[in-house]
Design a protein around this motif. Structure first.
Motif, PDB file in Angstrom:
ATOM      1  N   ASP A 165      -7.543  11.039   3.310  1.00  0.00           N
ATOM      2  CA  ASP A 165      -8.277  10.552   4.487  1.00  0.00           C
ATOM      3  C   ASP A 165      -9.742  10.979   4.473  1.00  0.00           C
ATOM      4  O   ASP A 165     -10.596  10.307   5.011  1.00  0.00           O
ATOM      5  N   PRO A 220     -12.640   5.258   3.737  1.00  0.00           N
ATOM      6  CA  PRO A 220     -12.255   3.992   4.375  1.00  0.00           C
ATOM      7  C   PRO A 220     -10.739   3.888   4.436  1.00  0.00           C
ATOM      8  O   PRO A 220     -10.048   4.440   3.579  1.00  0.00           O
ATOM      9  N   LYS A 246      -3.349  -1.345  11.879  1.00  0.00           N
ATOM     10  CA  LYS A 246      -3.785  -1.787  10.545  1.00  0.00           C
ATOM     11  C   LYS A 246      -3.415  -3.244  10.261  1.00  0.00           C
ATOM     12  O   LYS A 246      -3.573  -3.722   9.158  1.00  0.00           O
ATOM     13  N   GLY A 297       0.844  -1.208   0.000  1.00  0.00           N
ATOM     14  CA  GLY A 297       0.000   0.000   0.000  1.00  0.00           C
ATOM     15  C   GLY A 297       0.871   1.246   0.000  1.00  0.00           C
ATOM     16  O   GLY A 297       1.117   1.842   1.039  1.00  0.00           O
ATOM     17  N   LYS A 303       0.635   2.433  13.554  1.00  0.00           N
ATOM     18  CA  LYS A 303      -0.076   2.032  12.327  1.00  0.00           C
ATOM     19  C   LYS A 303       0.117   0.542  12.025  1.00  0.00           C
ATOM     20  O   LYS A 303      -0.784  -0.135  11.547  1.00  0.00           O
ATOM     21  N   ALA A 317       0.067   3.926  -1.798  1.00  0.00           N
ATOM     22  CA  ALA A 317      -0.736   5.095  -2.192  1.00  0.00           C
ATOM     23  C   ALA A 317      -0.869   6.090  -1.030  1.00  0.00           C
ATOM     24  O   ALA A 317      -0.901   5.703   0.139  1.00  0.00           O
ATOM     25  N   PHE A 319       2.758   1.865   4.240  1.00  0.00           N
ATOM     26  CA  PHE A 319       3.676   2.996   4.341  1.00  0.00           C
ATOM     27  C   PHE A 319       3.170   3.916   5.451  1.00  0.00           C
ATOM     28  O   PHE A 319       1.983   3.881   5.795  1.00  0.00           O
ATOM     29  N   LEU A 353      -5.701   0.101   3.875  1.00  0.00           N
ATOM     30  CA  LEU A 353      -4.687  -0.778   4.468  1.00  0.00           C
ATOM     31  C   LEU A 353      -5.271  -1.536   5.664  1.00  0.00           C
ATOM     32  O   LEU A 353      -5.051  -2.742   5.826  1.00  0.00           O
TER      33      LEU A 353
HETATM   34  N1  CTP Z   1      -3.980   4.280   3.944  1.00  0.00           N
HETATM   35  C1  CTP Z   1      -5.075   3.650   3.405  1.00  0.00           C
HETATM   36  N2  CTP Z   1      -6.282   4.237   3.425  1.00  0.00           N
HETATM   37  C2  CTP Z   1      -6.444   5.454   3.961  1.00  0.00           C
HETATM   38  C3  CTP Z   1      -5.350   6.125   4.521  1.00  0.00           C
HETATM   39  C4  CTP Z   1      -4.116   5.519   4.494  1.00  0.00           C
HETATM   40  O1  CTP Z   1      -4.906   2.535   2.904  1.00  0.00           O
HETATM   41  N3  CTP Z   1      -7.653   5.997   3.977  1.00  0.00           N
HETATM   42  C5  CTP Z   1      -2.698   3.595   3.947  1.00  0.00           C
HETATM   43  C6  CTP Z   1      -1.613   4.228   3.086  1.00  0.00           C
HETATM   44  O2  CTP Z   1      -1.653   3.701   1.771  1.00  0.00           O
HETATM   45  C7  CTP Z   1      -0.355   3.836   3.822  1.00  0.00           C
HETATM   46  C8  CTP Z   1      -0.805   3.762   5.271  1.00  0.00           C
HETATM   47  O3  CTP Z   1      -2.218   3.614   5.250  1.00  0.00           O
HETATM   48  O4  CTP Z   1       0.078   2.541   3.439  1.00  0.00           O
HETATM   49  C9  CTP Z   1      -0.483   4.965   6.122  1.00  0.00           C
HETATM   50  O5  CTP Z   1      -0.900   6.149   5.506  1.00  0.00           O
HETATM   51  P1  CTP Z   1      -0.642   7.563   6.176  1.00  0.00           P
HETATM   52  O6  CTP Z   1      -1.186   8.612   5.287  1.00  0.00           O
HETATM   53  O7  CTP Z   1       0.771   7.666   6.625  1.00  0.00           O
HETATM   54  O8  CTP Z   1      -1.459   7.471   7.521  1.00  0.00           O
HETATM   55  P2  CTP Z   1      -2.971   7.560   7.895  1.00  0.00           P
HETATM   56  O9  CTP Z   1      -3.442   6.186   8.206  1.00  0.00           O
HETATM   57  O10 CTP Z   1      -3.733   8.327   6.882  1.00  0.00           O
HETATM   58  O11 CTP Z   1      -2.923   8.325   9.280  1.00  0.00           O
HETATM   59  P3  CTP Z   1      -2.565   9.860   9.604  1.00  0.00           P
HETATM   60  O12 CTP Z   1      -3.058  10.674   8.439  1.00  0.00           O
HETATM   61  O13 CTP Z   1      -3.285  10.106  10.850  1.00  0.00           O
HETATM   62  O14 CTP Z   1      -1.064   9.917   9.774  1.00  0.00           O
END
Ligand code: CTP
Length: 405
Positions: free
Chosen positions: A284, A311, A348, A278, A344, A280, A330, A314
Protein backbone atom coordinates in the motif's frame (compact mmCIF):
# COMPACT_ATOMS: atom_id res chain seq x y z
CA UNK A 1 -5.92 -30.49 -11.26
CA UNK A 2 -8.30 -31.81 -13.92
CA UNK A 3 -7.60 -35.25 -15.21
CA UNK A 4 -6.81 -36.22 -18.79
CA UNK A 5 -8.57 -39.55 -18.28
CA UNK A 6 -9.60 -41.06 -21.60
CA UNK A 7 -7.61 -38.57 -23.69
CA UNK A 8 -5.27 -40.12 -26.26
CA UNK A 9 -1.87 -38.63 -26.82
CA UNK A 10 0.50 -39.89 -29.48
CA UNK A 11 4.12 -38.88 -29.07
CA UNK A 12 6.40 -38.98 -32.10
CA UNK A 13 10.04 -39.06 -31.08
CA UNK A 14 12.70 -38.22 -33.65
CA UNK A 15 16.46 -38.62 -33.32
CA UNK A 16 17.80 -35.69 -31.30
CA UNK A 17 19.66 -35.49 -28.02
CA UNK A 18 16.65 -33.88 -26.33
CA UNK A 19 14.83 -37.22 -26.72
CA UNK A 20 16.26 -38.19 -23.33
CA UNK A 21 13.69 -35.87 -21.73
CA UNK A 22 10.65 -37.57 -23.28
CA UNK A 23 10.24 -40.18 -20.51
CA UNK A 24 9.52 -37.30 -18.10
CA UNK A 25 6.72 -36.10 -20.36
CA UNK A 26 5.30 -39.63 -20.67
CA UNK A 27 5.26 -39.93 -16.89
CA UNK A 28 3.49 -36.63 -16.44
CA UNK A 29 0.86 -37.56 -19.00
CA UNK A 30 0.30 -40.97 -17.41
CA UNK A 31 0.01 -39.38 -13.98
CA UNK A 32 -2.87 -37.33 -15.40
CA UNK A 33 -4.35 -40.60 -16.68
CA UNK A 34 -3.94 -39.85 -20.40
CA UNK A 35 -3.50 -42.84 -22.70
CA UNK A 36 -0.09 -42.51 -24.28
CA UNK A 37 1.40 -44.23 -27.29
CA UNK A 38 4.83 -43.56 -28.67
CA UNK A 39 6.26 -43.86 -32.17
CA UNK A 40 10.02 -43.48 -32.50
CA UNK A 41 12.31 -43.20 -35.48
CA UNK A 42 15.28 -45.53 -35.75
CA UNK A 43 17.70 -42.77 -34.86
CA UNK A 44 15.60 -41.78 -31.81
CA UNK A 45 16.39 -45.09 -30.14
CA UNK A 46 20.05 -44.03 -30.02
CA UNK A 47 19.01 -41.24 -27.65
CA UNK A 48 16.21 -42.76 -25.60
CA UNK A 49 15.42 -46.35 -24.78
CA UNK A 50 12.18 -47.63 -26.37
CA UNK A 51 11.91 -50.02 -23.43
CA UNK A 52 11.77 -47.08 -21.01
CA UNK A 53 9.11 -45.41 -23.15
CA UNK A 54 7.12 -48.64 -23.42
CA UNK A 55 7.31 -49.23 -19.67
CA UNK A 56 6.27 -45.71 -18.75
CA UNK A 57 3.54 -45.41 -21.37
CA UNK A 58 2.29 -48.93 -20.61
CA UNK A 59 2.01 -49.50 -24.35
CA UNK A 60 4.32 -51.06 -26.94
CA UNK A 61 6.52 -48.52 -28.71
CA UNK A 62 6.08 -48.50 -32.50
CA UNK A 63 9.04 -48.09 -34.83
CA UNK A 64 8.67 -50.13 -38.02
CA UNK A 65 6.06 -50.67 -40.71
CA UNK A 66 6.42 -54.38 -40.14
CA UNK A 67 7.00 -56.04 -36.76
CA UNK A 68 8.40 -59.47 -36.27
CA UNK A 69 7.34 -61.13 -33.01
CA UNK A 70 8.76 -64.66 -32.67
CA UNK A 71 8.89 -65.11 -36.42
CA UNK A 72 5.33 -63.81 -36.94
CA UNK A 73 5.25 -60.81 -39.21
CA UNK A 74 2.57 -58.13 -38.83
CA UNK A 75 1.93 -54.81 -40.51
CA UNK A 76 1.73 -51.72 -38.36
CA UNK A 77 -1.34 -49.81 -39.41
CA UNK A 78 -0.17 -46.20 -39.38
CA UNK A 79 -3.62 -44.95 -40.42
CA UNK A 80 -5.22 -46.55 -37.35
CA UNK A 81 -2.48 -45.11 -35.16
CA UNK A 82 -3.10 -41.63 -36.56
CA UNK A 83 -6.86 -42.00 -36.13
CA UNK A 84 -6.44 -43.16 -32.53
CA UNK A 85 -4.83 -39.92 -31.38
CA UNK A 86 -6.69 -36.88 -30.02
CA UNK A 87 -3.43 -34.99 -30.38
CA UNK A 88 0.02 -35.77 -31.74
CA UNK A 89 3.19 -34.15 -30.41
CA UNK A 90 6.46 -34.54 -32.28
CA UNK A 91 9.29 -34.02 -29.79
CA UNK A 92 12.10 -33.59 -30.38
CA UNK A 93 11.11 -32.45 -33.87
CA UNK A 94 14.36 -32.57 -35.80
CA UNK A 95 15.22 -30.66 -38.94
CA UNK A 96 15.12 -33.99 -40.80
CA UNK A 97 11.63 -35.03 -39.66
CA UNK A 98 10.14 -31.55 -40.13
CA UNK A 99 11.74 -31.19 -43.56
CA UNK A 100 10.51 -34.58 -44.75
CA UNK A 101 7.00 -33.99 -43.39
CA UNK A 102 6.48 -30.66 -45.13
CA UNK A 103 7.65 -32.27 -48.37
CA UNK A 104 5.39 -35.29 -48.00
CA UNK A 105 8.28 -37.72 -47.68
CA UNK A 106 7.26 -40.86 -45.90
CA UNK A 107 10.20 -43.16 -45.29
CA UNK A 108 9.44 -44.23 -41.71
CA UNK A 109 6.45 -45.11 -39.55
CA UNK A 110 6.41 -41.76 -37.75
CA UNK A 111 6.23 -39.80 -41.01
CA UNK A 112 3.57 -42.15 -42.41
CA UNK A 113 1.52 -41.64 -39.24
CA UNK A 114 1.90 -37.86 -39.35
CA UNK A 115 1.00 -37.68 -43.02
CA UNK A 116 -2.11 -39.83 -42.44
CA UNK A 117 -3.27 -37.82 -39.46
CA UNK A 118 -6.35 -35.64 -39.19
CA UNK A 119 -5.60 -34.86 -35.53
CA UNK A 120 -3.88 -31.64 -34.53
CA UNK A 121 -0.12 -31.93 -34.66
CA UNK A 122 2.12 -30.06 -32.22
CA UNK A 123 5.83 -29.72 -32.92
CA UNK A 124 8.62 -29.13 -30.40
CA UNK A 125 11.60 -28.30 -32.60
CA UNK A 126 15.01 -29.14 -31.19
CA UNK A 127 18.19 -28.36 -33.03
CA UNK A 128 21.35 -26.35 -32.90
CA UNK A 129 20.89 -22.58 -33.21
CA UNK A 130 22.38 -22.13 -36.70
CA UNK A 131 20.35 -25.03 -37.99
CA UNK A 132 17.25 -23.67 -36.24
CA UNK A 133 17.75 -20.25 -37.78
CA UNK A 134 18.57 -21.56 -41.23
CA UNK A 135 16.06 -20.30 -43.78
CA UNK A 136 15.16 -23.85 -44.80
CA UNK A 137 14.04 -24.64 -41.26
CA UNK A 138 12.41 -21.29 -40.61
CA UNK A 139 10.55 -21.67 -43.91
CA UNK A 140 9.36 -25.15 -42.88
CA UNK A 141 8.23 -23.96 -39.46
CA UNK A 142 6.34 -21.09 -41.09
CA UNK A 143 4.63 -23.60 -43.34
CA UNK A 144 3.55 -25.69 -40.33
CA UNK A 145 2.09 -22.57 -38.73
CA UNK A 146 0.36 -21.65 -41.96
CA UNK A 147 -1.20 -25.09 -42.13
CA UNK A 148 -2.71 -24.48 -38.68
CA UNK A 149 -0.34 -26.75 -36.80
CA UNK A 150 1.22 -25.65 -33.55
CA UNK A 151 4.93 -25.02 -33.30
CA UNK A 152 5.89 -24.75 -29.63
CA UNK A 153 8.44 -22.07 -28.76
CA UNK A 154 12.05 -23.24 -28.72
CA UNK A 155 13.55 -21.52 -25.72
CA UNK A 156 16.87 -19.76 -25.69
CA UNK A 157 19.58 -21.51 -23.66
CA UNK A 158 22.48 -23.98 -23.57
CA UNK A 159 22.61 -26.34 -26.53
CA UNK A 160 24.24 -29.76 -26.73
CA UNK A 161 26.87 -28.30 -29.10
CA UNK A 162 28.10 -26.01 -26.32
CA UNK A 163 26.62 -22.99 -28.09
CA UNK A 164 23.98 -20.84 -26.50
CA UNK A 165 20.91 -19.65 -28.38
CA UNK A 166 17.44 -20.60 -29.58
CA UNK A 167 16.66 -24.13 -30.74
CA UNK A 168 16.25 -26.02 -27.46
CA UNK A 169 13.28 -28.33 -27.21
CA UNK A 170 10.46 -26.94 -25.06
CA UNK A 171 10.75 -28.38 -21.55
CA UNK A 172 8.58 -31.42 -20.68
CA UNK A 173 6.50 -29.25 -18.31
CA UNK A 174 5.73 -26.79 -21.09
CA UNK A 175 4.92 -29.52 -23.60
CA UNK A 176 2.67 -31.13 -21.01
CA UNK A 177 0.74 -27.91 -20.42
CA UNK A 178 0.45 -27.24 -24.15
CA UNK A 179 -1.12 -30.69 -24.56
CA UNK A 180 -3.40 -30.15 -21.56
CA UNK A 181 -4.55 -26.76 -22.79
CA UNK A 182 -5.49 -28.22 -26.14
CA UNK A 183 -7.31 -31.20 -24.64
CA UNK A 184 -9.09 -29.29 -21.86
CA UNK A 185 -9.85 -26.07 -23.67
CA UNK A 186 -13.04 -24.55 -22.49
CA UNK A 187 -15.52 -22.63 -24.61
CA UNK A 188 -15.79 -19.73 -22.19
CA UNK A 189 -12.09 -19.35 -21.43
CA UNK A 190 -10.68 -20.21 -24.83
CA UNK A 191 -8.89 -17.12 -26.24
CA UNK A 192 -10.17 -14.92 -23.40
CA UNK A 193 -7.64 -12.19 -22.72
CA UNK A 194 -6.84 -12.22 -19.03
CA UNK A 195 -4.62 -9.95 -16.98
CA UNK A 196 -3.44 -11.66 -13.82
CA UNK A 197 -1.41 -10.05 -11.05
CA UNK A 198 0.16 -12.13 -8.32
CA UNK A 199 2.89 -12.22 -5.71
CA UNK A 200 4.09 -9.38 -3.55
CA UNK A 201 5.50 -6.04 -4.65
CA UNK A 202 8.78 -4.73 -3.33
CA UNK A 203 9.38 -1.09 -2.52
CA UNK A 204 13.03 -0.18 -2.15
CA UNK A 205 14.19 1.72 0.93
CA UNK A 206 17.82 1.64 -0.15
CA UNK A 207 19.89 -0.76 -2.34
CA UNK A 208 19.64 -3.56 0.24
CA UNK A 209 16.35 -3.05 2.06
CA UNK A 210 12.78 -3.06 0.92
CA UNK A 211 9.20 -2.98 2.08
CA UNK A 212 7.21 -6.06 1.09
CA UNK A 213 4.92 -8.76 2.43
CA UNK A 214 4.61 -12.47 2.90
CA UNK A 215 2.80 -13.32 -0.36
CA UNK A 216 4.30 -16.50 -1.86
CA UNK A 217 2.79 -16.26 -5.34
CA UNK A 218 1.37 -19.81 -5.19
CA UNK A 219 -2.14 -18.67 -6.05
CA UNK A 220 -0.77 -16.98 -9.17
CA UNK A 221 0.95 -20.16 -10.35
CA UNK A 222 -2.19 -22.21 -9.71
CA UNK A 223 -4.28 -19.69 -11.66
CA UNK A 224 -1.81 -19.64 -14.56
CA UNK A 225 -2.01 -23.44 -14.84
CA UNK A 226 -5.79 -23.42 -14.77
CA UNK A 227 -6.06 -20.52 -17.25
CA UNK A 228 -3.60 -22.08 -19.70
CA UNK A 229 -5.42 -25.41 -19.39
CA UNK A 230 -8.59 -23.74 -20.61
CA UNK A 231 -6.99 -21.91 -23.50
CA UNK A 232 -6.94 -18.36 -22.11
CA UNK A 233 -4.36 -15.84 -23.31
CA UNK A 234 -2.80 -14.42 -20.21
CA UNK A 235 -0.63 -11.45 -19.38
CA UNK A 236 0.94 -12.35 -16.08
CA UNK A 237 2.18 -9.35 -14.14
CA UNK A 238 3.99 -10.96 -11.26
CA UNK A 239 5.98 -9.68 -8.34
CA UNK A 240 9.11 -11.52 -7.12
CA UNK A 241 8.29 -15.09 -6.09
CA UNK A 242 10.01 -18.47 -5.77
CA UNK A 243 6.94 -20.04 -7.30
CA UNK A 244 7.06 -19.66 -11.04
CA UNK A 245 6.14 -21.40 -14.25
CA UNK A 246 8.29 -20.15 -17.12
CA UNK A 247 7.95 -20.66 -20.88
CA UNK A 248 4.21 -21.31 -21.05
CA UNK A 249 2.51 -20.92 -24.40
CA UNK A 250 -0.12 -18.16 -24.45
CA UNK A 251 1.41 -16.43 -21.43
CA UNK A 252 3.12 -13.06 -21.70
CA UNK A 253 5.37 -12.58 -18.72
CA UNK A 254 5.67 -9.15 -17.13
CA UNK A 255 7.91 -9.46 -14.11
CA UNK A 256 7.77 -6.38 -11.89
CA UNK A 257 9.09 -5.27 -8.55
CA UNK A 258 7.12 -2.24 -7.46
CA UNK A 259 3.45 -1.34 -7.29
CA UNK A 260 4.04 1.51 -9.75
CA UNK A 261 5.57 -0.91 -12.28
CA UNK A 262 2.67 -3.31 -11.73
CA UNK A 263 0.13 -0.54 -12.27
CA UNK A 264 1.85 0.60 -15.49
CA UNK A 265 1.94 -2.92 -16.92
CA UNK A 266 -1.68 -3.60 -16.02
CA UNK A 267 -3.03 -0.30 -17.29
CA UNK A 268 -1.13 -0.56 -20.58
CA UNK A 269 -3.16 -3.64 -21.54
CA UNK A 270 -6.37 -3.48 -19.53
CA UNK A 271 -8.41 -1.75 -22.25
CA UNK A 272 -7.70 -4.64 -24.67
CA UNK A 273 -8.43 -7.36 -22.11
CA UNK A 274 -11.55 -9.24 -21.05
CA UNK A 275 -10.87 -10.21 -17.46
CA UNK A 276 -8.72 -8.86 -14.63
CA UNK A 277 -7.74 -11.09 -11.73
CA UNK A 278 -5.95 -9.08 -9.06
CA UNK A 279 -4.36 -11.70 -6.83
CA UNK A 280 -1.26 -9.64 -6.06
CA UNK A 281 -0.52 -8.46 -2.55
CA UNK A 282 0.30 -4.91 -3.53
CA UNK A 283 2.26 -2.86 -1.06
CA UNK A 284 0.00 0.00 0.00
CA UNK A 285 2.91 2.34 0.71
CA UNK A 286 6.33 3.05 -0.72
CA UNK A 287 9.22 5.07 0.73
CA UNK A 288 9.05 8.60 -0.60
CA UNK A 289 12.71 8.65 -1.45
CA UNK A 290 14.62 5.48 -2.04
CA UNK A 291 18.19 6.11 -0.86
CA UNK A 292 20.90 5.59 -3.50
CA UNK A 293 23.40 4.32 -0.90
CA UNK A 294 22.86 1.87 1.92
CA UNK A 295 21.49 3.71 4.93
CA UNK A 296 23.82 3.69 7.92
CA UNK A 297 22.26 3.27 11.31
CA UNK A 298 24.64 5.80 12.79
CA UNK A 299 23.29 8.43 10.38
CA UNK A 300 19.56 7.88 10.40
CA UNK A 301 16.87 5.93 12.22
CA UNK A 302 13.89 4.10 10.72
CA UNK A 303 11.65 7.04 11.49
CA UNK A 304 13.55 9.12 8.95
CA UNK A 305 11.87 7.11 6.17
CA UNK A 306 8.84 8.92 4.83
CA UNK A 307 6.15 6.96 3.03
CA UNK A 308 3.63 7.75 0.34
CA UNK A 309 0.57 5.88 -0.85
CA UNK A 310 0.83 3.57 -3.84
CA UNK A 311 -1.88 3.65 -6.49
CA UNK A 312 -4.70 1.18 -5.96
CA UNK A 313 -4.43 -0.93 -9.10
CA UNK A 314 -7.69 -2.81 -8.62
CA UNK A 315 -9.58 0.44 -8.09
CA UNK A 316 -8.04 1.90 -11.24
CA UNK A 317 -8.95 -1.19 -13.22
CA UNK A 318 -12.50 -1.05 -11.81
CA UNK A 319 -12.78 2.67 -12.61
CA UNK A 320 -11.80 2.02 -16.23
CA UNK A 321 -13.90 -1.11 -16.63
CA UNK A 322 -15.90 -1.13 -19.85
CA UNK A 323 -18.97 -3.09 -20.93
CA UNK A 324 -18.02 -6.74 -21.41
CA UNK A 325 -15.06 -6.67 -19.02
CA UNK A 326 -14.97 -8.54 -15.71
CA UNK A 327 -12.97 -7.74 -12.59
CA UNK A 328 -12.10 -10.10 -9.76
CA UNK A 329 -10.22 -8.79 -6.75
CA UNK A 330 -8.98 -10.34 -3.53
CA UNK A 331 -9.27 -9.17 0.04
CA UNK A 332 -6.88 -10.36 2.71
CA UNK A 333 -8.23 -9.68 6.15
CA UNK A 334 -7.72 -10.54 9.79
CA UNK A 335 -10.96 -9.18 11.21
CA UNK A 336 -14.44 -8.16 9.91
CA UNK A 337 -13.65 -9.91 6.62
CA UNK A 338 -17.11 -9.95 5.12
CA UNK A 339 -17.75 -6.30 5.85
CA UNK A 340 -14.34 -5.33 4.45
CA UNK A 341 -14.79 -7.46 1.35
CA UNK A 342 -18.15 -5.84 0.57
CA UNK A 343 -16.61 -2.42 1.17
CA UNK A 344 -13.76 -3.21 -1.28
CA UNK A 345 -16.20 -4.66 -3.82
CA UNK A 346 -18.06 -1.37 -3.94
CA UNK A 347 -15.12 0.98 -3.51
CA UNK A 348 -13.03 -0.68 -6.24
CA UNK A 349 -15.96 -1.39 -8.58
CA UNK A 350 -15.05 -5.07 -8.80
CA UNK A 351 -17.50 -7.75 -9.92
CA UNK A 352 -16.42 -10.10 -7.15
CA UNK A 353 -13.96 -10.30 -4.29
CA UNK A 354 -12.18 -13.41 -3.07
CA UNK A 355 -12.10 -13.02 0.69
CA UNK A 356 -9.43 -14.86 2.66
CA UNK A 357 -7.94 -14.53 6.10
CA UNK A 358 -4.27 -14.03 6.92
CA UNK A 359 -4.76 -15.31 10.48
CA UNK A 360 -6.65 -18.52 9.74
CA UNK A 361 -4.87 -21.90 9.85
CA UNK A 362 -4.14 -23.47 6.44
CA UNK A 363 -5.30 -20.29 4.70
CA UNK A 364 -4.04 -17.00 3.33
CA UNK A 365 -0.49 -16.12 2.35
CA UNK A 366 2.30 -18.66 2.10
CA UNK A 367 0.02 -21.64 2.58
CA UNK A 368 -0.61 -24.45 0.07
CA UNK A 369 -4.30 -24.40 0.89
CA UNK A 370 -6.86 -21.68 1.33
CA UNK A 371 -10.33 -21.07 2.73
CA UNK A 372 -12.16 -18.40 0.77
CA UNK A 373 -15.52 -16.74 0.39
CA UNK A 374 -16.78 -15.29 -2.84
CA UNK A 375 -18.30 -11.88 -2.24
CA UNK A 376 -20.36 -10.32 -5.03
CA UNK A 377 -23.62 -8.48 -5.57
CA UNK A 378 -25.30 -11.90 -5.20
CA UNK A 379 -24.08 -12.18 -1.61
CA UNK A 380 -21.39 -14.16 0.15
CA UNK A 381 -20.57 -17.77 -0.69
CA UNK A 382 -18.35 -19.65 1.76
CA UNK A 383 -16.05 -22.29 0.33
CA UNK A 384 -14.44 -25.18 2.22
CA UNK A 385 -10.69 -25.72 2.66
CA UNK A 386 -9.18 -26.37 -0.77
CA UNK A 387 -5.70 -26.76 -2.21
CA UNK A 388 -4.72 -23.60 -4.06
CA UNK A 389 -4.67 -25.63 -7.30
CA UNK A 390 -8.26 -26.77 -6.85
CA UNK A 391 -9.28 -23.33 -5.66
CA UNK A 392 -7.94 -21.85 -8.92
CA UNK A 393 -9.91 -24.34 -11.01
CA UNK A 394 -13.10 -23.70 -9.02
CA UNK A 395 -12.60 -19.94 -9.21
CA UNK A 396 -12.46 -20.10 -13.00
CA UNK A 397 -15.61 -22.25 -13.01
CA UNK A 398 -17.26 -19.69 -10.75
CA UNK A 399 -16.34 -16.77 -13.02
CA UNK A 400 -17.61 -18.72 -16.03
CA UNK A 401 -20.94 -19.27 -14.28
CA UNK A 402 -21.41 -15.82 -12.77
CA UNK A 403 -19.96 -13.35 -15.26
CA UNK A 404 -22.24 -12.18 -18.00
CA UNK A 405 -19.46 -11.53 -20.50
N1 CTP B 1 -4.82 -3.84 -4.48
C1 CTP B 1 -4.33 -3.12 -5.54
N2 CTP B 1 -3.52 -2.06 -5.32
C2 CTP B 1 -3.17 -1.70 -4.08
C3 CTP B 1 -3.66 -2.42 -2.98
C4 CTP B 1 -4.49 -3.50 -3.21
O1 CTP B 1 -4.64 -3.47 -6.67
N3 CTP B 1 -2.39 -0.65 -3.91
C5 CTP B 1 -5.73 -4.94 -4.75
C6 CTP B 1 -5.21 -6.33 -4.38
O2 CTP B 1 -4.52 -6.90 -5.48
C7 CTP B 1 -6.48 -7.07 -4.05
C8 CTP B 1 -7.38 -5.98 -3.50
O3 CTP B 1 -6.87 -4.75 -3.97
O4 CTP B 1 -7.09 -7.59 -5.21
C9 CTP B 1 -7.48 -5.90 -2.00
O5 CTP B 1 -6.21 -5.86 -1.41
P1 CTP B 1 -6.02 -5.81 0.16
O6 CTP B 1 -4.58 -5.79 0.47
O7 CTP B 1 -6.88 -6.84 0.81
O8 CTP B 1 -6.71 -4.45 0.56
P2 CTP B 1 -6.31 -2.95 0.46
O9 CTP B 1 -7.10 -2.34 -0.65
O10 CTP B 1 -4.84 -2.78 0.41
O11 CTP B 1 -6.92 -2.35 1.79
P3 CTP B 1 -6.46 -2.56 3.32
O12 CTP B 1 -4.96 -2.71 3.30
O13 CTP B 1 -6.93 -1.34 3.97
O14 CTP B 1 -7.17 -3.80 3.81
Amino acid sequence: MSTLRGKRVLLGVAGGIAAYKIPFLVRQLRKSEANVRVVVTHSAKEFVSPLVLATLSENPVEMDFVTNVSGKLSWNNHVKLAEWADIILVAPATSNTIGKYVNGICDNLLLATLLSSKSPIFWAPAMDLDMFENQANQGNLNLLNKWGQTVLPSPFGDLASGLVGPGRMAEPDNMYFAIRSYLLKDEFWYQKKVVLTSGPTREAIDPVRFLSNNSSGQTGVALIKALVDRGAIVTWVHGPSHYHLAGMENVTYKPVLTALEMRDQVMSIWSESDIYIGAAAVSDYRPKNSFKQKMKKRDMGLDSIKYELNPDILAEVGENKMEGQYVLGFALETINGEEEAFRKLKLKKADAIVLNYANQKKAGMNSETNIISLVSKDGNENWPLLSKELMAVELLNWIKKHSKI
